[in-house]
Enzyme design. Structure first.
Site, short mmCIF file in Angstrom:
data_model
loop_
_atom_site.label_atom_id
_atom_site.label_comp_id
_atom_site.label_asym_id
_atom_site.label_seq_id
_atom_site.Cartn_x
_atom_site.Cartn_y
_atom_site.Cartn_z
N CYS A 1 0.83 -1.21 0.00
CA CYS A 1 0.00 0.00 0.00
C CYS A 1 0.86 1.26 0.00
O CYS A 1 0.66 2.16 -0.83
CB CYS A 1 -0.95 -0.03 1.19
SG CYS A 1 -0.18 -0.37 2.79
N TYR A 2 1.83 1.36 0.90
CA TYR A 2 2.72 2.51 0.90
C TYR A 2 3.48 2.64 -0.43
O TYR A 2 3.58 3.74 -0.99
CB TYR A 2 3.73 2.41 2.04
CG TYR A 2 3.24 2.84 3.40
CD1 TYR A 2 2.71 4.11 3.62
CD2 TYR A 2 3.37 2.00 4.49
CE1 TYR A 2 2.30 4.52 4.88
CE2 TYR A 2 2.95 2.39 5.76
CZ TYR A 2 2.42 3.65 5.95
OH TYR A 2 2.02 4.04 7.21
#
Length: 349
Positions: free
Chosen positions: A153-154
């Site tokens: 996600c990051y």
């Protein structure tokens, strides 16, 4: 199409897995034929997620490669790190299409994986076979692939913010700093003191400073795009909201460029990619504006005093940062329009 693709979800009781259920139930070309949990086999998925009551009535299957092969054509693995290293190769060898949402096949160096994830690395032959599924950047490689490693996600938020400037050659490779903030759903559904209500409510904290396992994933992809080694500073923070990532990124430019040139670069790079939206000058995105959607919104500002570019990139970590991008990758793998089953607007307010 007359016959739907049969999909199994391993790890269906986590946030990523249950979000896949939500998205795939609305997909016109896919039927969920198996929801799988190693710890809750035999129970109803609605026991843990009552919002699925009378929507998905399947009992949870156990993890069984032969059963999965019998019931599915494609398998999504929304498993904890370390599980997929053993399971994905077996599923690939069984002739199934595999989309792994865990981090087990993202890093091409097994040594780096073991250093950052603290798990034994997968077989190098399968690491080499896994295509890194950053859909807006590597779509040509994803089309027709059999085994996808879904980005973290990051990294999704940060890499989409950086990809155009990294690939352009305009960026000073030693100057990259990313300051990223995530909602608590990024930590998963498991219980811990950090995400306890009284600990995170009205609080804002940095964690895994200079040690976050997504750092080498971002560096690996940036280095590939830039054609030279990129080592960056990456700091993660936890904020008291459920969903969303906001990554504020700073890079120096090698030579003077105008802000118009920067905007033109970004718009051309993402031309035709409907899930990346570049904001107009002076407009900056907020996490609420992509909530529940597969969009990544990007704002840009070039400081003429310092020559430093500030990039603000936001996503919903559970959708674009996990399940949504996995479905987007499935669409590309199958030759479907990449927005199939994902063409919905963000939820607001």
């Amino acid at each position: 199409m007359s016959t739907k693709l049969r999909a199994a979800i391993v790890g269906s009781t986590g946030y990523g897995g249950v979000e896949l259920i939500r998205l795939l139930l609305a997909h016109p070309h896919v039927a969920i034929t198996s929801v799988i949990s190693s710890s809750n086999a035999g129970a109803s998925i609605a026991d843990g997620y009552p919002h699925l009551n009378q929507i998905l009535t399947d009992k949870l299957d156990a993890v069984d490669v032969d059963l999965i092969r019998e019931k599915a054509d494609v398998v999504f693995l929304a498993t904890p790190h370390g599980v997929s290293t053993e399971l994905s190769p077996k599923l690939v060898d069984a002739g199934l299409k595999v989309i792994d949402i865990s981090g087990d096949f993202r890093l091409k160096s097994g040594r780096d994986y073991e250093a950052w994830y603290k798990h034994k690395a997968a077989d190098p032959a399968y690491i080499a076979r896994a295509v890194y599924g950053l859909a807006e950047v590597f779509a040509d490689e994803i089309r027709g692939a059999e085994f996808i490693s879904n980005p973290g996600c990051y990294p999704t938020a940060t890499l989409l913010g950086l990809a155009p400037i990294a690939a352009s050659g305009w960026m000073d490779p030693k100057s990259v700093i990313a300051d990223a903030k995530s909602g608590v759903s990024g930590a998963g559904r498991g219980l811990s003191l950090t995400v306890h209500y009284s600990e995170i409510n009205e609080n804002f904290l940095a964690y895994k400073v200079n040690k976050h396992q997504h750092t080498p994933e971002i560096e690996q992809t940036l280095s590939r795009l830039a054609g030279e080694e990129i080592v960056m500073t990456f700091t993660t923070h936890l904020v008291p909201m459920t969903r969303g990532i906001l990554s504020t990124i700073y890079v120096n430019l090698k030579e003077r460029r105008s802000e118009d040139e920067i905007f033109d670069l970004y718009r051309k790079y993402y031309e035709g990619r409907r899930f990346v939206r570049i904001r107009d000058k002076g407009k900056y995105p907020a996490t609420k504006e992509v909530w529940g959607s597969n969009y990544c919104d990007i704002g840009l500002s070039l400081d003429p005093r310092t020559g430093r570019l500030t990039i603000i990139s936001v996503i919903d970590n559970v959708v674009k940062g996990a399940a949504g991008q996995a479905v987007q990758n499935l669409n590309l793998m199958m030759g479907w329009d990449e927005a199939t089953g994902l063409a919905f607007t963000p939820v607001y307010p």
